[in-house]
Write a protein that holds these residues in place. Structure first.
Motif, short mmCIF file in Angstrom:
data_model
loop_
_atom_site.label_atom_id
_atom_site.label_comp_id
_atom_site.label_asym_id
_atom_site.label_seq_id
_atom_site.Cartn_x
_atom_site.Cartn_y
_atom_site.Cartn_z
N GLU A 121 0.83 -1.21 0.00
CA GLU A 121 0.00 0.00 0.00
C GLU A 121 0.86 1.26 0.00
O GLU A 121 0.44 2.32 -0.48
N MET A 122 2.06 1.15 0.56
CA MET A 122 2.99 2.26 0.63
C MET A 122 4.30 1.83 -0.02
O MET A 122 4.88 0.82 0.35
N ILE A 123 4.75 2.60 -1.03
CA ILE A 123 5.97 2.28 -1.76
C ILE A 123 7.09 3.19 -1.26
O ILE A 123 6.89 4.39 -1.07
N GLY A 124 8.27 2.61 -1.06
CA GLY A 124 9.39 3.35 -0.49
C GLY A 124 10.44 3.73 -1.51
O GLY A 124 10.62 3.07 -2.54
N ALA A 125 11.16 4.81 -1.20
CA ALA A 125 12.30 5.25 -2.01
C ALA A 125 13.32 5.89 -1.08
O ALA A 125 12.99 6.36 0.00
N ILE A 126 14.58 5.89 -1.52
CA ILE A 126 15.66 6.54 -0.76
C ILE A 126 16.14 7.74 -1.54
O ILE A 126 16.42 7.65 -2.73
N GLY A 127 16.19 8.89 -0.90
CA GLY A 127 16.58 10.14 -1.56
C GLY A 127 17.98 10.57 -1.18
O GLY A 127 18.16 11.37 -0.24
N MET A 128 18.98 10.07 -1.88
CA MET A 128 20.37 10.44 -1.61
C MET A 128 20.95 11.32 -2.70
O MET A 128 21.42 12.43 -2.44
N THR A 133 25.83 15.80 -6.80
CA THR A 133 26.41 14.93 -5.78
C THR A 133 25.91 13.51 -5.98
O THR A 133 24.74 13.22 -5.77
N GLY A 134 26.84 12.62 -6.38
CA GLY A 134 26.48 11.22 -6.54
C GLY A 134 27.09 10.40 -5.44
O GLY A 134 26.53 10.24 -4.36
N SER A 135 28.31 9.89 -5.68
CA SER A 135 28.98 9.04 -4.69
C SER A 135 29.47 9.83 -3.48
O SER A 135 29.66 9.27 -2.40
N ASP A 136 29.68 11.14 -3.62
CA ASP A 136 30.21 11.97 -2.53
C ASP A 136 29.06 12.47 -1.66
O ASP A 136 28.63 13.62 -1.73
N LEU A 137 28.55 11.58 -0.81
CA LEU A 137 27.37 11.90 -0.01
C LEU A 137 27.63 12.99 1.03
O LEU A 137 26.69 13.65 1.48
N GLN A 138 28.89 13.19 1.39
CA GLN A 138 29.19 14.23 2.38
C GLN A 138 28.91 15.64 1.85
O GLN A 138 28.83 16.59 2.63
N SER A 139 28.75 15.75 0.52
CA SER A 139 28.59 17.07 -0.09
C SER A 139 27.15 17.42 -0.44
O SER A 139 26.90 18.38 -1.17
N ILE A 140 26.18 16.65 0.06
CA ILE A 140 24.79 16.95 -0.29
C ILE A 140 24.41 18.36 0.18
O ILE A 140 24.87 18.84 1.21
N ARG A 141 23.53 19.00 -0.60
CA ARG A 141 23.17 20.40 -0.36
C ARG A 141 21.73 20.59 0.08
O ARG A 141 21.36 21.68 0.54
N THR A 142 20.89 19.59 -0.08
CA THR A 142 19.50 19.70 0.37
C THR A 142 19.49 19.97 1.87
O THR A 142 20.16 19.27 2.63
N THR A 143 18.74 20.97 2.29
CA THR A 143 18.73 21.38 3.70
C THR A 143 17.39 21.06 4.36
O THR A 143 16.34 21.09 3.73
N ALA A 144 17.47 20.77 5.64
CA ALA A 144 16.29 20.58 6.47
C ALA A 144 16.49 21.42 7.74
O ALA A 144 17.30 21.07 8.60
N ILE A 145 15.80 22.52 7.82
CA ILE A 145 15.97 23.45 8.94
C ILE A 145 14.83 23.26 9.94
O ILE A 145 13.65 23.30 9.58
N ARG A 146 15.20 23.07 11.19
CA ARG A 146 14.20 22.85 12.25
C ARG A 146 13.49 24.16 12.58
O ARG A 146 14.13 25.17 12.89
#
Length: 381
Positions: A121-128, A133-146
């Motif tokens: 009923e619920m389909i999952g995905a991973i957003g990396m 930025t592909g293999s260099d995950l330390q450089s991701i730019r998407t922000t999540a501000i509390r």
């Protein structure tokens, strides 16, 4: 030569017999439609859920079978062997997305999301992955501000498997400082998320039935309680812990694809004749297939050892990296050589070997490129 995987049991064999019949009868005939529409329909996901094939290792408390990873491995094998169009989506849904919820989710999060993922009923995905930025995950730019009891998310993801269909996206986002310590994982309930939108269903050269998408977050609001883990900044470590599972899943699909390509080619070269005799009777054809069968068997034995290690809970990053790069490299080489043995017919999309060839190429790229795999292995020297 008869070979039985060391992790196989009679109970699992019974499950697989029923599951294979279901795949061949109910889902395989619909594969061409999925390839045309670049999307697997919801009915297929629900049917897989009803069969117990989605997240079988999830505890019965959350609707699963409570089985070992052997069941997950067997599902990947049988899907890749009979309906390979489903393979990428199922891996992204279960072995990847759900694994983060199981490992790092709170009890409330697990009870909220896992039962619906088990049923389809619920389909999952991973957003990396991001555009830059592909293999260099330390450089991701998407922000999540509390902000109070919510996170406000801004950024873009790309090449996201199940992106068009996903109801739940485990998103890697920056909640703090630059580098690995500032990354967190946040579950986004996509259907009701204000500020979230899906971009194009990307036009790939292969994996045509698998939807792969751009995702956009423009002041998207997500409850703060959707953070995975006990505090912010744990995301990179969480990713590193679970990537061996993803890479093993890719290796499983690679080995099965090798075996399938060889099987298709043996059948074809037995029937196809040139100069008055079957192609398989020519020494070049026989030798090429002998080489490929040997490599596929080596890959199978190594893979089974890796599956044993995953079941025991001690598959390390280096070994998973070895399995991912070597098996996918051999998958691509095998598909190429088997297509060659089909001659001009191998280049026709109506022949399964052509689809195995074009679908194989991505295996060396996603889940961490094979160059990155070699780098990880080299660090252990």
């Amino acid at each position: 030569m008869s070979y039985r995987s060391s992790w196989m049991t009679e109970e699992l064999e019974a499950f697989r017999d029923q599951f294979r019949r279901f795949l061949a009868k109910d889902l395989a005939p619909r594969a061409e439609t999925w390839r045309r529409q670049k999307l697997v329909d919801r009915a297929a996901w629900l049917a897989l859920g009803e069969m117990g094939a989605l997240l079988p290792s999830v505890s019965e408390a959350y609707g699963g079978l409570g089985a070992s990873f052997a069941y997950e491995a067997s599902v990947i094998e049988d899907v890749e062997s009979i309906v390979p169009e489903l393979s990428t989506g199922i891996v992204a849904h279960g072995a990847i997305t759900a694994s983060y919820l199981l490992k790092f989710g709170s009890e409330e999060q697990k009870r909220r999301w896992l039962p619906k993922m088990v049923t389809g009923e619920m389909i999952g995905a991973i957003g990396m992955t991001e555009p830059g930025t592909g293999s260099d995950l330390q450089s991701i730019r998407t922000t999540a501000i509390r902000r109070g009891k919510t996170y406000v998310i801004n950024g873009q993801k790309t090449f996201i498997s199940n992106g068009q269909a996903a109801d739940l996206i485990v998103l890697a986002a920056r909640t703090g400082e630059a580098g690995a310590k500032g990354i967190s994982l946040i579950a986004v309930e996509a259907t009701d998320c204000k500020g979230f939108r899906r971009g194009r269903n990307l036009d790939k050269i292969g994996m045509h039935a698998s939807d792969t998408s751009e995702l956009f977050f423009e002041d998207a609001v997500v409850p703060a309680e959707n953070l995975l883990g006990t505090s912010e900044g744990q995301g990179f470590a969480q990713l590193m812990q679970q990537l061996p599972l993803e890479r093993l899943a890719i290796a499983i699909a690679a080995v099965v694809s090798m075996e399938r390509s060889i099987r298709l080619t043996v059948d074809y070269t037995r029937e196809r004749k040139a100069f008055g005799k079957p192609l398989l009777e020519f020494q070049n054809t026989a030798f090429k297939l002998a080489e490929r069968k040997t490599e596929a068997f080596i890959a199978r034995v190594f893979l089974d050892w890796c599956v044993e290690r995953m079941i025991a809970g001690d598959l390390d990053t280096v070994t998973a990296s070895m399995a991912k790069w070597w098996c996918t490299d051999k998958q691509v080489e095998t598909a190429d050589e088997c297509l060659q043995l089909h001659g001009g017919y191998g280049y026709m999309q109506e022949y399964a070997i052509s689809r195995a060839f074009i679908d194989a190429r991505i295996q060396k790229i996603y889940g961490g490129t094979n160059e990155i795999m070699k780098l990880l292995i080299a660090r252990s020297l």
